[in-house]
Write an enzyme that holds these catalytic residues in place. Structure first.
Site, PDB file in Angstrom:
ATOM      1  N   GLY A  12       0.860  -1.189   0.000  1.00  0.00           N
ATOM      2  CA  GLY A  12       0.000   0.000   0.000  1.00  0.00           C
ATOM      3  C   GLY A  12       0.891   1.233   0.000  1.00  0.00           C
ATOM      4  N   THR A  41      -5.187   1.203   0.683  1.00  0.00           N
ATOM      5  CA  THR A  41      -4.841   2.467   0.027  1.00  0.00           C
ATOM      6  C   THR A  41      -5.655   2.703  -1.238  1.00  0.00           C
ATOM      7  OG1 THR A  41      -2.586   2.289   0.877  1.00  0.00           O
ATOM      8  CG2 THR A  41      -2.922   3.749  -1.026  1.00  0.00           C
ATOM      9  N   GLN A  45     -10.788   7.311  -0.392  1.00  0.00           N
ATOM     10  CA  GLN A  45     -11.622   8.205  -1.196  1.00  0.00           C
ATOM     11  C   GLN A  45     -11.341   9.666  -0.893  1.00  0.00           C
ATOM     12  OE1 GLN A  45     -15.760   7.218  -0.673  1.00  0.00           O
ATOM     13  NE2 GLN A  45     -15.573   5.267  -1.709  1.00  0.00           N
ATOM     14  N   GLY A  47      -9.208  11.745   0.823  1.00  0.00           N
ATOM     15  CA  GLY A  47      -7.965  12.413   0.464  1.00  0.00           C
ATOM     16  C   GLY A  47      -6.920  12.354   1.550  1.00  0.00           C
ATOM     17  N   GLU A 121     -13.379  17.527   6.053  1.00  0.00           N
ATOM     18  CA  GLU A 121     -13.991  16.326   6.629  1.00  0.00           C
ATOM     19  C   GLU A 121     -14.191  16.560   8.118  1.00  0.00           C
ATOM     20  OE1 GLU A 121     -11.681  12.875   5.513  1.00  0.00           O
ATOM     21  OE2 GLU A 121     -12.120  13.151   3.403  1.00  0.00           O
ATOM     22  N   HIS A 351     -13.600   0.473  10.134  1.00  0.00           N
ATOM     23  CA  HIS A 351     -12.892   1.185   9.066  1.00  0.00           C
ATOM     24  C   HIS A 351     -11.386   1.239   9.280  1.00  0.00           C
ATOM     25  CE1 HIS A 351     -12.458   4.131   5.893  1.00  0.00           C
ATOM     26  NE2 HIS A 351     -11.940   5.034   6.721  1.00  0.00           N
ATOM     27  N   ARG A 386      -8.762   8.631  15.223  1.00  0.00           N
ATOM     28  CA  ARG A 386      -8.012   9.274  14.141  1.00  0.00           C
ATOM     29  C   ARG A 386      -8.817  10.399  13.487  1.00  0.00           C
ATOM     30  NH1 ARG A 386      -7.759   8.177   8.294  1.00  0.00           N
ATOM     31  NH2 ARG A 386      -9.458   6.728   8.698  1.00  0.00           N
ATOM     32  N   SER A 391      -4.423   9.393   7.860  1.00  0.00           N
ATOM     33  CA  SER A 391      -3.665   8.137   7.827  1.00  0.00           C
ATOM     34  C   SER A 391      -2.768   8.041   6.598  1.00  0.00           C
ATOM     35  CB  SER A 391      -4.616   6.953   7.965  1.00  0.00           C
ATOM     36  OG  SER A 391      -4.850   6.356   6.764  1.00  0.00           O
TER      37      SER A 391
HETATM   38  P1  FAD Z   1      -2.606  -0.908   3.001  1.00  0.00           P
HETATM   39  O1  FAD Z   1      -2.828   0.100   1.967  1.00  0.00           O
HETATM   40  O2  FAD Z   1      -3.800  -1.584   3.544  1.00  0.00           O
HETATM   41  O3  FAD Z   1      -1.644  -2.017   2.387  1.00  0.00           O
HETATM   42  C1  FAD Z   1      -1.381  -3.193   3.102  1.00  0.00           C
HETATM   43  C2  FAD Z   1      -0.637  -4.140   2.181  1.00  0.00           C
HETATM   44  O4  FAD Z   1      -0.147  -5.246   2.906  1.00  0.00           O
HETATM   45  C3  FAD Z   1      -1.489  -4.712   1.069  1.00  0.00           C
HETATM   46  O5  FAD Z   1      -0.721  -4.694  -0.114  1.00  0.00           O
HETATM   47  C4  FAD Z   1      -1.735  -6.161   1.517  1.00  0.00           C
HETATM   48  O6  FAD Z   1      -1.964  -7.054   0.470  1.00  0.00           O
HETATM   49  C5  FAD Z   1      -0.427  -6.443   2.206  1.00  0.00           C
HETATM   50  N1  FAD Z   1      -0.454  -7.528   3.200  1.00  0.00           N
HETATM   51  C6  FAD Z   1      -1.227  -7.630   4.300  1.00  0.00           C
HETATM   52  N2  FAD Z   1      -0.927  -8.757   4.963  1.00  0.00           N
HETATM   53  C7  FAD Z   1       0.065  -9.372   4.283  1.00  0.00           C
HETATM   54  C8  FAD Z   1       0.797 -10.574   4.439  1.00  0.00           C
HETATM   55  N3  FAD Z   1       0.577 -11.413   5.456  1.00  0.00           N
HETATM   56  N4  FAD Z   1       1.735 -10.885   3.533  1.00  0.00           N
HETATM   57  C9  FAD Z   1       1.975 -10.085   2.476  1.00  0.00           C
HETATM   58  N5  FAD Z   1       1.305  -8.938   2.257  1.00  0.00           N
HETATM   59  C10 FAD Z   1       0.370  -8.592   3.150  1.00  0.00           C
HETATM   60  N6  FAD Z   1      -7.248   7.291   4.836  1.00  0.00           N
HETATM   61  C11 FAD Z   1      -6.992   8.588   4.541  1.00  0.00           C
HETATM   62  O7  FAD Z   1      -6.053   9.184   5.088  1.00  0.00           O
HETATM   63  N7  FAD Z   1      -7.778   9.232   3.635  1.00  0.00           N
HETATM   64  C12 FAD Z   1      -8.820   8.637   3.003  1.00  0.00           C
HETATM   65  O8  FAD Z   1      -9.482   9.249   2.186  1.00  0.00           O
HETATM   66  C13 FAD Z   1      -9.108   7.287   3.322  1.00  0.00           C
HETATM   67  N8  FAD Z   1     -10.163   6.653   2.759  1.00  0.00           N
HETATM   68  C14 FAD Z   1     -10.343   5.325   3.002  1.00  0.00           C
HETATM   69  C15 FAD Z   1     -11.374   4.640   2.347  1.00  0.00           C
HETATM   70  C16 FAD Z   1     -11.535   3.282   2.524  1.00  0.00           C
HETATM   71  C17 FAD Z   1     -12.645   2.554   1.814  1.00  0.00           C
HETATM   72  C18 FAD Z   1     -10.661   2.581   3.393  1.00  0.00           C
HETATM   73  C19 FAD Z   1     -10.815   1.110   3.590  1.00  0.00           C
HETATM   74  C20 FAD Z   1      -9.662   3.260   4.069  1.00  0.00           C
HETATM   75  C21 FAD Z   1      -9.490   4.622   3.884  1.00  0.00           C
HETATM   76  N9  FAD Z   1      -8.490   5.329   4.542  1.00  0.00           N
HETATM   77  C22 FAD Z   1      -8.260   6.635   4.242  1.00  0.00           C
HETATM   78  C23 FAD Z   1      -7.512   4.621   5.363  1.00  0.00           C
HETATM   79  C24 FAD Z   1      -6.259   4.383   4.505  1.00  0.00           C
HETATM   80  O9  FAD Z   1      -6.653   4.017   3.208  1.00  0.00           O
HETATM   81  C25 FAD Z   1      -5.385   3.307   5.082  1.00  0.00           C
HETATM   82  O10 FAD Z   1      -5.170   3.512   6.431  1.00  0.00           O
HETATM   83  C26 FAD Z   1      -4.034   3.315   4.376  1.00  0.00           C
HETATM   84  O11 FAD Z   1      -4.225   3.204   2.983  1.00  0.00           O
HETATM   85  C27 FAD Z   1      -3.173   2.191   4.888  1.00  0.00           C
HETATM   86  O12 FAD Z   1      -2.032   2.130   4.093  1.00  0.00           O
HETATM   87  P2  FAD Z   1      -0.962   1.019   4.384  1.00  0.00           P
HETATM   88  O13 FAD Z   1       0.089   1.151   3.344  1.00  0.00           O
HETATM   89  O14 FAD Z   1      -0.567   1.077   5.804  1.00  0.00           O
HETATM   90  O15 FAD Z   1      -1.750  -0.363   4.216  1.00  0.00           O
HETATM   91  C1  SIN Z   2     -13.426   9.045   3.721  1.00  0.00           C
HETATM   92  O1  SIN Z   2     -13.255   9.386   2.549  1.00  0.00           O
HETATM   93  O2  SIN Z   2     -14.447   9.292   4.352  1.00  0.00           O
HETATM   94  C2  SIN Z   2     -12.351   8.274   4.403  1.00  0.00           C
HETATM   95  C3  SIN Z   2     -11.364   9.199   4.970  1.00  0.00           C
HETATM   96  C4  SIN Z   2     -10.516   8.536   5.993  1.00  0.00           C
HETATM   97  O3  SIN Z   2     -10.766   7.399   6.395  1.00  0.00           O
HETATM   98  O4  SIN Z   2      -9.574   9.185   6.425  1.00  0.00           O
END
Ligand code: FAD
Ligand code: SIN
Length: 539
Positions: A12, A41, A45, A47, A121, A351, A386, A391
């Site tokens: 991500g 990630t 949506q 931002g 937001e 979430h 949060r 994030s």
């Molecule tokens: P992730 O993006 O979840 O990536 C995790 C990765 O680890 C993935 O590639 C997965 O396949 C991999 N993985 C997991 N376990 C294993 C394993 N055992 N072995 C190998 N690979 C593994 N946050 C904001 O700040 N703004 C927003 O607008 C926002 N909107 C959101 C909307 C939705 C629908 C969701 C679900 C979340 C949203 N969030 C938002 C939260 C944010 O998207 C996440 O917190 C952030 O993207 C997390 O990033 P990350 O890189 O830590 O993990």
């Molecule tokens: C959203 O677009 O409402 C998600 C934003 C977030 O989780 O930070």
């Protein structure tokens, strides 16, 4: 056994941002359990929150973050993440991320990002969220994957699931513990390979799938958190699970989020008769922090017996709605809901995990050689709740800092200059193929339902205790499968979900007060003596 300078688990925003930087200094493996773009990630949506306008200030962003965090944010960490945001945003733009632009404002030249459109937001006192229409995460992930594909020193292992960390203590050495490698299941071949590295970065995201209803995709099973726990790393604040107030309520929709930015652009929450209710709960109405809005919706649904509430943006011009929220408008339309004319049925859903593997602001965990960044980590930024869109910001800032910290800690990158401990390859022994998949699915459903029913938005000690007992029994059963049968992705995820569920419940039982996202009827007020993180460590 393959040796890398860095092993990153997860692709991500956190994992890919780190891998791109680390690849300038060594060979990097990125292990990821689905295809490389699949992550939380890619579904983001609203931002990414960052101070880029002259009408805003770092001080205000810090204040809003601390206020949402309900007394549990680490203020020093918050300041660092907020103030380093603009530099990381500039890098994302240089990488090719296209944030939405607005009319140029010659008076606001701050950070060179003044032409960007800013949305709002819940909990933010200013417009400060950069976005790419309503598919910000997809745009960021696209740019990161494109950059990664050009990098010869990044080796991406798709459809490989990290099983467990290899540590000195697991090898039987009694000296100070450290991470030395990781076992990884190749999903296609069923083979478990050993990756050796003294710099392992967990970027595995969150654990939304531990709940029956969630906005998260199937990858979010808390694997990194469970692995870190088993390896003896310290875990913090797992009782603070954020429920997003507005997930689409439709029998065929699965888990589709209706971004908070929709409320930021003026949508209101109403009951089925069209009556607005948020002003009865908080003066900030629909833009109160998420814990308050989610609890208010929960209370309204319980009070009226309704199965959902409604989000109404029909008073805005249809062209604006369709242009600003093309993904939400078209997805809802595919379920027969025209959001320019009809109210959107919504419910809260799990979430985001505000707690995680405890780290400093550079991603260092309590286990030497193990780093954690992004949603899997608990830096102290989010406290008990949060602030929306903080994030993605935290992930890019900590990925950058983690790379810098590793360069300081390991100035030599040559493998020959490092300490080598003999690692053991994975042994399957006489493990059998699991022929009764129904037991896996049954346990999986049971965990997710009991977490939803007993460990949801409103908690009680009795329900938490019931959940703890049930989870202990399930854990025994799952351990038996784990040791007697050949491992599969489903079995690994089930084992991790059970561990994470138990960590959430144990943390919630320890917090005998209500604060931020943790609300219990038995202790409805915050307690000054509990204004500190909940820490758990496997003995
Ligand atoms: P992730 O993006 O979840 O990536 C995790 C990765 O680890 C993935 O590639 C997965 O396949 C991999 N993985 C997991 N376990 C294993 C394993 N055992 N072995 C190998 N690979 C593994 N946050 C904001 O700040 N703004 C927003 O607008 C926002 N909107 C959101 C909307 C939705 C629908 C969701 C679900 C979340 C949203 N969030 C938002 C939260 C944010 O998207 C996440 O917190 C952030 O993207 C997390 O990033 P990350 O890189 O830590 O993990
Ligand atoms: C959203 O677009 O409402 C998600 C934003 C977030 O989780 O930070």
């Amino acid at each position: 056994m393959i040796q890398y300078d860095y092993v990153v688990i997860g692709s991500g925003i956190a994992g890919l941002s780190f891998a791109l930087k680390a690849a300038a200094h060594g060979e990097v493996a990125v292990v990821t359990k689905a295809n490389k773009a699949e992550s939380n990630t890619v579904y983001a949506q609203g931002g990414i929150a960052c101070v880029t306008s002259t009408e805003d200030s770092f001080e205000l962003h810090v204040r809003d973050t601390l206020s949402a965090g309900a007394g549990l944010c680490d203020e020093a960490v918050t300041r660092i993440i907020v103030t380093e945001g603009p530099a990381r945003i500039r890098e994302l733009i240089e990488l090719g991320v296209q944030f939405d632009a607005r009319e140029g404002d010659p008076d606001s030249e701050m950070n060179g990002t003044s032409e960007l459109d800013l949305t709002k937001e819940g909990g933010h006192s200013k417009r400060r969220i950069l976005h790419s229409r309503d598919i910000t995460g997809k745009e960021i992930e696209r740019a990161l994957v494109a950059a990664l594909e050009k990098h010869p020193r990044v080796h991406v292992l798709e459809h490989h699931i990290a099983v467990d960390l290899i540590t000195l203590s697991k090898l039987g050495f009694a000296s100070e513990d450290r991470a030395l490698g990781v076992y990884v299941l190749n999903e296609a071949s069923g083979e478990v390979i050993t990756l050796r590295s003294d710099r392992i970065v967990l970027a595995t995201g969150g654990c939304g799938k531990v709940y029956l209803y969630t906005t998260n995709p199937p990858i979010a099973t808390g694997d990194g958190l469970a692995m870190a726990w088993r390896a003896g790393a310290r875990i913090a604040n797992m009782e603070f699970i954020q429920f997003h107030p507005t997930c689409l309520y439709h029998p065929e929709a699965g888990s589709f989020l209706i971004s908070e930015a929709v409320r930021g652009e003026g949508a209101i929450l109403v009951d089925k008769k069209g009556n607005r209710f948020m002003d009865r709960y908080d003066v900030r109405g629909e833009l109160a922090p998420r814990d308050i809005v989610a609890r208010a919706i929960d209370a309204e649904m319980k009070r009226t017996g309704a199965r959902c509430v409604y989000l109404d943006i029909t008073h805005k011009p249809p062209e604006f709605v369709r242009e600003r929220f093309p993904n939400i408008a078209s997805t809802c339309l595919s379920y027969g809901i025209d959001i320019t004319k009809q109210k959107i049925p919504v419910v809260p859903a799990a979430h985001y995990q505000c707690g995680g593997v405890q780290t400093d602001v550079d991603g260092a965990t309590s286990l030497r050689g193990l780093y954690a960044i992004g949603e899997v980590a608990c830096t102290g930024l989010h406290g008990a709740n949060r602030l929306a869109s903080n994030s993605l910001l935290e992930a890019v800032v900590t990925a950058h800092r983690c790379n810098e910290a590793l360069l300081r800690a390991f100035p030599h990158t040559l493998p020959s200059e490092r300490v080598h401990f003999p690692l053991r390859e994975w042994v399957s022994g006489d493990a059998q193929n699991l022929d009764e998949m129904v037991v896996i699915y049954h346990n999986w459903d049971e965990i997710r339902r009991l977490m939803w029913d007993y460990v949801g938005i409103v908690r009680t000690t009795k329900r938490l205790q019931r959940a703890a007992t049930r989870l202990r029994n399930l854990d025994r059963e799952i351990q038996e499968f784990y040791w007697n049968f050949k491992i599969t992705t489903d079995l690994l995820e089930l084992r991790n979900l059970c561990t994470v569920a138990a960590l959430i419940v144990d943390s919630a039982l320890q917090r005998q007060e209500s604060r931020g996202l943790h609300y219990t009827l038995d202790f409805p007020e915050p307690s000054d003596s509990l204004q500190h993180p909940t820490l758990l460590r496997r003995l």
